[in-house]
Motif scaffolding. Structure first.
Motif, mmCIF file in Angstrom:
data_model
loop_
_atom_site.group_PDB
_atom_site.id
_atom_site.type_symbol
_atom_site.label_atom_id
_atom_site.label_comp_id
_atom_site.label_asym_id
_atom_site.label_seq_id
_atom_site.Cartn_x
_atom_site.Cartn_y
_atom_site.Cartn_z
ATOM 1 N N LYS A 1 13.237 6.803 36.714
ATOM 2 C CA LYS A 1 14.214 5.982 36.013
ATOM 3 C C LYS A 1 14.287 4.640 36.726
ATOM 4 O O LYS A 1 14.469 4.568 37.940
ATOM 5 C CB LYS A 1 15.579 6.660 36.020
ATOM 6 C CG LYS A 1 16.619 5.963 35.143
ATOM 7 C CD LYS A 1 17.919 6.744 35.089
ATOM 8 C CE LYS A 1 18.921 6.036 34.173
ATOM 9 N NZ LYS A 1 20.212 6.777 34.112
ATOM 10 N N THR A 2 14.155 3.570 35.980
ATOM 11 C CA THR A 2 14.144 2.226 36.567
ATOM 12 C C THR A 2 15.106 1.323 35.816
ATOM 13 O O THR A 2 15.548 1.632 34.705
ATOM 14 C CB THR A 2 12.734 1.601 36.517
ATOM 15 O OG1 THR A 2 12.327 1.468 35.142
ATOM 16 C CG2 THR A 2 11.719 2.429 37.273
ATOM 17 N N HIS A 3 15.390 0.200 36.437
ATOM 18 C CA HIS A 3 16.137 -0.851 35.741
ATOM 19 C C HIS A 3 15.599 -2.193 36.205
ATOM 20 O O HIS A 3 15.027 -2.308 37.294
ATOM 21 C CB HIS A 3 17.642 -0.741 35.996
ATOM 22 C CG HIS A 3 18.040 -1.016 37.421
ATOM 23 N ND1 HIS A 3 17.995 -0.049 38.400
ATOM 24 C CD2 HIS A 3 18.490 -2.146 38.026
ATOM 25 C CE1 HIS A 3 18.390 -0.563 39.550
ATOM 26 N NE2 HIS A 3 18.696 -1.841 39.351
ATOM 27 N N SER B 1 15.362 -8.659 44.283
ATOM 28 C CA SER B 1 14.751 -7.326 44.382
ATOM 29 C C SER B 1 14.339 -6.933 45.803
ATOM 30 O O SER B 1 13.812 -5.847 46.010
ATOM 31 C CB SER B 1 13.525 -7.254 43.466
ATOM 32 O OG SER B 1 12.500 -8.138 43.922
ATOM 33 N N CYS C 1 14.140 -3.242 47.346
ATOM 34 C CA CYS C 1 14.029 -2.233 46.283
ATOM 35 C C CYS C 1 12.617 -1.650 46.248
ATOM 36 O O CYS C 1 11.683 -2.203 46.839
ATOM 37 C CB CYS C 1 14.364 -2.860 44.931
ATOM 38 S SG CYS C 1 16.046 -3.475 44.777
ATOM 39 N N ASN D 1 11.030 -4.180 37.251
ATOM 40 C CA ASN D 1 11.667 -2.867 37.168
ATOM 41 C C ASN D 1 11.614 -2.190 38.531
ATOM 42 O O ASN D 1 10.523 -2.051 39.118
ATOM 43 C CB ASN D 1 10.950 -1.994 36.137
ATOM 44 C CG ASN D 1 11.265 -2.410 34.715
ATOM 45 O OD1 ASN D 1 12.259 -3.080 34.476
ATOM 46 N ND2 ASN D 1 10.429 -2.014 33.775
ATOM 47 N N GLU E 1 15.525 3.534 40.445
ATOM 48 C CA GLU E 1 16.973 3.697 40.671
ATOM 49 C C GLU E 1 17.275 4.713 41.765
ATOM 50 O O GLU E 1 18.093 4.466 42.641
ATOM 51 C CB GLU E 1 17.648 4.118 39.357
ATOM 52 C CG GLU E 1 17.710 3.008 38.341
ATOM 53 C CD GLU E 1 18.604 3.331 37.168
ATOM 54 O OE1 GLU E 1 19.235 4.413 37.187
ATOM 55 O OE2 GLU E 1 18.665 2.529 36.229
ATOM 56 N N ASP E 2 16.627 5.877 41.689
ATOM 57 C CA ASP E 2 16.915 6.934 42.669
ATOM 58 C C ASP E 2 15.601 7.497 43.187
ATOM 59 O O ASP E 2 14.649 7.707 42.426
ATOM 60 C CB ASP E 2 17.735 8.068 42.036
ATOM 61 C CG ASP E 2 19.078 7.576 41.546
ATOM 62 O OD1 ASP E 2 19.845 7.059 42.357
ATOM 63 O OD2 ASP E 2 19.335 7.721 40.328
#
Length: 486
Positions: free
Chosen positions: A417-419, A426, A429, A481, A484-485
Motif C-alpha cells: 500500500k502506497t501513497h 520524501s 521514506c 509513491n 505506507e507500512d
C-alpha cells in the motif's frame, strides 16, 4: 524425407517469407490491413514489401511460441553462430530476454546476486517473480563519476554470505563499455552451484569481432540476453536469448511464453535471421571497421582537450577487467557541461543524435554503418560546442552511482500500500516505484529503497540539466509513491 543441410549462408525465416510472397496466398487471416491494401497511407509510408511481410503465424512460416520448422532452424543457426547450445528469438526486446533468464532461474523468495547498476528490466523481473536481490556495489571511477564492473572479491564475499543464491547476473559490458572478470565469476558461481546470467544488451559484437572482450557463452555463462538490434543490425525490439548446456531449453521456452506475444512480428523475426547471417559471414570485417572508426574518433576528441574519450587505460584487472573499444564514451564535465547538455546541443544545434547523455558523460554508438564524413562531423561539432558553450565546472554533480539502502524486496515494495508525496518531502521514506533517467534506464531509485538526501539531490540536478526521467506514476516526476507500512 531428406533433411535439409543448413549453413550460415541460409536464412530460413527470410527464405520462407520470400516463398510465401511468391505464392500469392489470399489472406483471410490477420492482420487486417491485408498486405497493406487496407491502409494506403501506412503502405506508402513504410513500403509495400514491409506490409506484405507483416503476416500472421501459419504452418509454412512456423510459430515462435512452439517452433517446429523454419523458426526452429533459424534459432539453431543462431545458436551455432553464437556458439551456444540453444537460442531463442525475442520480439519484445532484450527486456524480455533479461526477464526470461532471471525467471528461468529464480522463483519467489530465491536470491539472485547482481550489481546495482543493472537495467530496469532486471529489477522489473524481480517485481514480477518475487526473487530477492543481493546487490553488489560496483566499483566507482571518481574522475569520471561512473559505476564500473564488479570486483571478483566482492562477488566471492556475496557468494560466501549467500550460498543459497540461485544465480549471479553480470553486465557484459556496462553502457560505458566496462567489463567485469566474467570467466572468474563463472568459475566461482559454478563451484557453488549457481547459474551465471549475462546482460549482453551491448555485447553482440563480442561474438564476432576480434580483440574484443570475452563473450558470455565463451566465458561459460549459462544464459545471455543479446540485443541484436543495438550492434548486430536487426530491427529495433528484436533480441536473442542464448543458453548453455546446463539449461533446460524447453523450460526456458515456457517461461518466455508467459510474457512474450503470441503474435510475433515476422518483420522482427526475419531481421534477426538476416542479421545473424550477415554477422556470421561478415562480422569480423564489420567490427574491424567499427573499432577503427571508434579509435580514430577517440584520438581526435582527446586532442581537443577538455573532453576525455576513455578506453583501455581504465583497465585495472578488477572492477575494470576489460573495455569494449567500440564504445565511444566521452567525459564532458571538465568543459563545464553535463553530458545531457552536450547531448541536447548535438541534436538541437548540429543535427547529430547520439545514444545518451548523463550528468557527466555522453555515449556515441559507432558501427560499420557509419561513414568517415559523419565521424568528422561529430568531432567538429564537439570542438565547436567546447568553444561556444564551455564554462566553469565548479558545483557540478560529480558521480552517477549512489549506493542504495535496500529495506524491502522490490516485489514487496511495489505491491505494498502506497501513497504519493512530493519528492522534496520524501526523504527517509521507502520508494514504492522507480525513478530513472532514460536512456540508459538504470534506476536511480528502485522499489524498496530508502529515499536519501543524496538521491533527491541527484534527481533534482538531473531534471535541471534536462535529463529525461521516467518510472513514476506521476508523469511530471514531481511526486513519488512511498510505502505506507513495512
Amino acid at each position: 524425407m531428406i533433411e535439409k543441410m543448413l549453413t550460415q549462408h541460409n536464412a530460413p525465416i527470410y527464405e520462407a517469407l520470400e516463398k510465401h510472397m511468391k505464392n500469392r496466398v489470399v489472406p483471410f487471416d490477420v492482420p487486417g490491413h491485408k498486405g497493406g491494401r487496407g491502409n494506403k497511407e501506412l503502405t506508402d509510408f513504410l513500403g509495400a514489401n514491409c506490409l506484405k511481410l507483416d503476416v500472421n503465424s501459419m504452418k509454412p512460416l512456423d510459430n515462435l511460441s512452439h517452433p517446429m520448422s523454419v523458426i526452429k532452424e533459424a534459432q539453431e543457426l543462431a545458436a551455432e553462430a553464437f556458439r551456444a547450445n540453444h537460442s531463442f528469438f525475442m520480439v519484445n526486446g532484450t527486456t524480455g530476454a533479461v526477464q526470461a533468464m532471471i525467471m528461468s532461474c529464480c522463483k519467489a523468495g530465491d536470491k539472485i546476486i547482481m550489481p546495482r547498476n543493472v537495467h530496469r528490466s532486471a529489477i522489473n523481473a524481480l517485481v514480477i517473480c518475487g526473487a530477492i536481490p543481493i546487490y553488489i556495489n560496483p566499483g566507482l571511477n571518481k574522475e569520471l563519476g561512473i559505476p564500473l564492473g564488479m570486483s571478483v572479491n566482492d562477488v566471492k564475499e556475496a557468494i560466501l554470505t549467500h550460498p543459497d543464491a540461485k544465480a549471479i547476473l553480470v553486465n557484459n559490458p556496462t553502457y560505458y563499455g566496462i567489463c567485469s572478470n566474467l570467466q572468474e565469476i563463472v568459475t566461482l558461481a559454478h563451484n557453488f552451484g549457481m547459474m551465471v546470467l549475462a546482460d549482453e544488451a551491448h555485447g553482440t559484437h563480442f561474438y564476432f569481432g576480434e580483440d574484443l572482450p570475452v563473450s558470455a557463452m565463451a566465458a561459460g555463462a549459462d544464459m545471455a540476453a543479446v540485443s541484436m538490434h543495438k550492434t548486430g543490425g536487426s530491427l529495433t525490439q528484436s533480441s536473442i536469448l542464448l543458453s548453455g548446456p546446463k539449461v533446460n531449453p524447453d523450460y526456458v521456452r515456457q517461461i518466455i511464453n508467459l510474457t512474450q506475444t503470441t503474435s510475433a512480428s515476422y518483420l522482427l523475426l526475419s531481421s534477426l535471421d538476416i542479421a545473424r547471417k550477415n554477422l556470421s559471414l561478415n562480422g569480423k570485417e564489420m567490427f574491424r571497421k567499427t573499432v577503427q572508426f571508434a579509435q580514430y574518433a577517440r584520438d581526435e576528441i582527446n586532442k581537443l582537450t577538455g573532453y576525455y574519450a576513455f578506453s583501455r587505460e581504465l583497465i585495472n584487472h578488477d572492477t575494470v577487467f576489460d573495455f569494449d573499444i567500440t564504445k565511444l564514451s566521452i567525459h564532458t564535465r571538465k568543459i563545464g557541461l553535463a553530458g545531457i547538455e552536450v547531448y541536447d546541443l548535438l541534436r538541437d544545434e548540429y543535427g547529430i543524435q547520439i545514444e545518451f547523455g548523463d550528468i557527466g558523460n555522453i555515449l556515441a554508438i559507432i558501427s560499420a554503418g557509419d561513414r568517415a564524413l559523419e565521424i568528422e562531423r561529430l568531432i567538429s561539432a564537439l570542438s565547436e560546442i567546447k568553444r561556444l558553450y564551455s564554462g566553469d565546472n565548479r558545483g557540478m554533480f560529480d558521480h552517477e552511482y549512489i549506493k542504495p539502502d535496500v529495506v524491502l524486496a522490490p516485489q514487496h515494495a511495489f505491491y505494498s500500500k502506497t501513497h504519493a508525496v512530493p519528492l522534496e518531502q520524501s526523504k527517509g521514506c521507502i520508494s514504492g516505484e522507480f525513478v530513472m533517467c532514460y536512456p540508459p534506464g538504470i534506476p536511480i531509485l528502485a522499489p524498496g529503497e530508502k529515499i536519501s538526501e543524496e538521491v533527491l539531490a541527484y534527481i533534482s540536478y538531473a531534471k535541471e540539466k534536462g535529463s529525461f526521467l521516467t518510472g513514476t506514476q506521476d508523469m511530471e516526476i514531481e511526486n513519488i509513491n512511498v510505502v505506507e507500512d513495512i
